[in-house]
Design a protein around this motif. Structure first.
Motif, PDB file in Angstrom:
ATOM      1  N   GLU A 169       0.856  -1.181   0.000  1.00 16.42           N
ATOM      2  CA  GLU A 169       0.000   0.000   0.000  1.00 16.42           C
ATOM      3  C   GLU A 169       0.895   1.235   0.000  1.00 16.42           C
ATOM      4  O   GLU A 169       2.002   1.205   0.556  1.00 16.42           O
ATOM      5  N   PHE A 170       0.420   2.302  -0.597  1.00 17.43           N
ATOM      6  CA  PHE A 170       1.193   3.534  -0.714  1.00 17.43           C
ATOM      7  C   PHE A 170       0.412   4.683  -0.111  1.00 17.43           C
ATOM      8  O   PHE A 170      -0.783   4.815  -0.334  1.00 17.43           O
ATOM      9  N   HIS A 171       1.118   5.532   0.641  1.00 18.14           N
ATOM     10  CA  HIS A 171       0.525   6.701   1.288  1.00 18.14           C
ATOM     11  C   HIS A 171       1.401   7.914   0.998  1.00 18.14           C
ATOM     12  O   HIS A 171       2.583   7.769   0.669  1.00 18.14           O
ATOM     13  N   GLY A 172       0.859   9.085   1.143  1.00 18.57           N
ATOM     14  CA  GLY A 172       1.642  10.318   1.082  1.00 18.57           C
ATOM     15  C   GLY A 172       2.539  10.433  -0.122  1.00 18.57           C
ATOM     16  O   GLY A 172       2.115  10.270  -1.262  1.00 18.57           O
ATOM     17  N   VAL A 173       3.831  10.686   0.133  1.00 20.99           N
ATOM     18  CA  VAL A 173       4.806  10.929  -0.920  1.00 20.99           C
ATOM     19  C   VAL A 173       4.912   9.748  -1.884  1.00 20.99           C
ATOM     20  O   VAL A 173       5.054   9.941  -3.089  1.00 20.99           O
ATOM     21  N   ALA A 174       4.811   8.523  -1.393  1.00 28.15           N
ATOM     22  CA  ALA A 174       4.915   7.353  -2.267  1.00 28.15           C
ATOM     23  C   ALA A 174       3.702   7.246  -3.185  1.00 28.15           C
ATOM     24  O   ALA A 174       3.842   6.945  -4.369  1.00 28.15           O
ATOM     25  N   ALA A 175       2.513   7.507  -2.662  1.00 29.57           N
ATOM     26  CA  ALA A 175       1.308   7.463  -3.499  1.00 29.57           C
ATOM     27  C   ALA A 175       1.367   8.539  -4.578  1.00 29.57           C
ATOM     28  O   ALA A 175       1.025   8.293  -5.741  1.00 29.57           O
ATOM     29  N   HIS A 209       4.084   9.880  -5.873  1.00 25.09           N
ATOM     30  CA  HIS A 209       5.120   9.506  -6.836  1.00 25.09           C
ATOM     31  C   HIS A 209       4.615   8.406  -7.768  1.00 25.09           C
ATOM     32  O   HIS A 209       4.873   8.436  -8.977  1.00 25.09           O
ATOM     33  N   LEU A 210       3.888   7.444  -7.237  1.00 26.87           N
ATOM     34  CA  LEU A 210       3.359   6.358  -8.052  1.00 26.87           C
ATOM     35  C   LEU A 210       2.392   6.906  -9.110  1.00 26.87           C
ATOM     36  O   LEU A 210       2.439   6.499 -10.273  1.00 26.87           O
ATOM     37  N   ARG A 211       1.540   7.850  -8.721  1.00 28.45           N
ATOM     38  CA  ARG A 211       0.624   8.477  -9.691  1.00 28.45           C
ATOM     39  C   ARG A 211       1.397   9.218 -10.772  1.00 28.45           C
ATOM     40  O   ARG A 211       1.047   9.172 -11.944  1.00 28.45           O
ATOM     41  N   THR A 212       2.476   9.895 -10.384  1.00 25.94           N
ATOM     42  CA  THR A 212       3.297  10.631 -11.344  1.00 25.94           C
ATOM     43  C   THR A 212       3.931   9.684 -12.364  1.00 25.94           C
ATOM     44  O   THR A 212       4.024  10.017 -13.548  1.00 25.94           O
ATOM     45  N   LEU A 213       4.355   8.510 -11.921  1.00 23.88           N
ATOM     46  CA  LEU A 213       4.991   7.548 -12.819  1.00 23.88           C
ATOM     47  C   LEU A 213       4.001   6.905 -13.794  1.00 23.88           C
ATOM     48  O   LEU A 213       4.402   6.386 -14.826  1.00 23.88           O
ATOM     49  N   ARG A 214       2.721   6.920 -13.421  1.00 24.39           N
ATOM     50  CA  ARG A 214       1.668   6.320 -14.257  1.00 24.39           C
ATOM     51  C   ARG A 214       1.931   4.843 -14.545  1.00 24.39           C
ATOM     52  O   ARG A 214       1.830   4.389 -15.677  1.00 24.39           O
ATOM     53  N   VAL A 215       2.297   4.136 -13.506  1.00 27.52           N
ATOM     54  CA  VAL A 215       2.484   2.690 -13.604  1.00 27.52           C
ATOM     55  C   VAL A 215       1.510   2.023 -12.638  1.00 27.52           C
ATOM     56  O   VAL A 215       1.052   2.649 -11.679  1.00 27.52           O
ATOM     57  N   PRO A 216       1.191   0.755 -12.883  1.00 25.65           N
ATOM     58  CA  PRO A 216       0.313   0.066 -11.933  1.00 25.65           C
ATOM     59  C   PRO A 216       1.002  -0.116 -10.585  1.00 25.65           C
ATOM     60  O   PRO A 216       2.223  -0.064 -10.503  1.00 25.65           O
ATOM     61  N   ARG A 217       0.210  -0.331  -9.567  1.00 29.13           N
ATOM     62  CA  ARG A 217       0.767  -0.575  -8.240  1.00 29.13           C
ATOM     63  C   ARG A 217       1.582  -1.871  -8.283  1.00 29.13           C
ATOM     64  O   ARG A 217       1.087  -2.906  -8.722  1.00 29.13           O
ATOM     65  N   PRO A 218       2.830  -1.820  -7.843  1.00 27.86           N
ATOM     66  CA  PRO A 218       3.657  -3.034  -7.858  1.00 27.86           C
ATOM     67  C   PRO A 218       3.063  -4.136  -6.987  1.00 27.86           C
ATOM     68  O   PRO A 218       2.475  -3.874  -5.937  1.00 27.86           O
ATOM     69  N   ALA A 219       3.228  -5.355  -7.449  1.00 31.64           N
ATOM     70  CA  ALA A 219       2.861  -6.524  -6.667  1.00 31.64           C
ATOM     71  C   ALA A 219       4.119  -7.003  -5.946  1.00 31.64           C
ATOM     72  O   ALA A 219       5.236  -6.714  -6.381  1.00 31.64           O
ATOM     73  N   VAL A 220       3.928  -7.710  -4.833  1.00 32.36           N
ATOM     74  CA  VAL A 220       5.063  -8.205  -4.059  1.00 32.36           C
ATOM     75  C   VAL A 220       4.833  -9.650  -3.634  1.00 32.36           C
ATOM     76  O   VAL A 220       3.706 -10.086  -3.463  1.00 32.36           O
TER      77      VAL A 220
END
Length: 126
Positions: A85-91, A93-104
């Motif tokens: 899950e991503f919050h704050g700065v990571a969320a 940044h993820l939106r800026t990259l326009r990539v799907p949420r990584p799976a782990v």
């Protein structure tokens, strides 16, 4: 963005602090700490979550700084695989990259831990 499709992080037993070490609070959220301390080999569960964050940061080209450590969180609901899950700065940044949420995927045994992170591929209908 030229993002790799997968990243692997390994943590050796020699690099794992004891489960009660204060540094875990820098790397993991309160929820991750509580989850991991619910197990007999807490240090392995802690290490696997730290490895997952390292793999995701590597995958996305993010620096691991205090804000990034705390803005990512491994969650696991009973009967399901772990998710990041991503919050704050990571969320943001993820939106800026326009990539799907990584799976782990996480694993641990005998003091070692590893995590694999990858970008899910959207399937195209035949």
């Amino acid at each position: 963005m030229n993002t790799p499709t997968r990243a692997l992080a390994l943590i050796s037993p020699m690099l794992v602090p004891p489960a009660d070490d204060a540094r875990w609070g820098d790397w993991l959220t309160r929820e991750e700490l509580a989850f991991s301390h619910g197990y007999r080999r807490a240090h392995e569960h802690l290490s696997a979550r730290k490895a997952a964050k390292e793999a995701v940061a590597q995958l996305l080209g993010w620096p691991l700084c205090p804000a990034t450590w705390q803005a990512m969180e491994v969650r696991r609901r009973p009967g399901s695989a772990p998710t990041m899950e991503f919050h704050g700065v990571a969320a943001d940044h993820l939106r800026t990259l326009r990539v799907p949420r990584p799976a782990v995927s996480l694993t641990h045994a005998k003091g070692c831990a590893a995590a694999l992170a990858w970008l899910p591929v959207r399937r195209v209908a035949p």
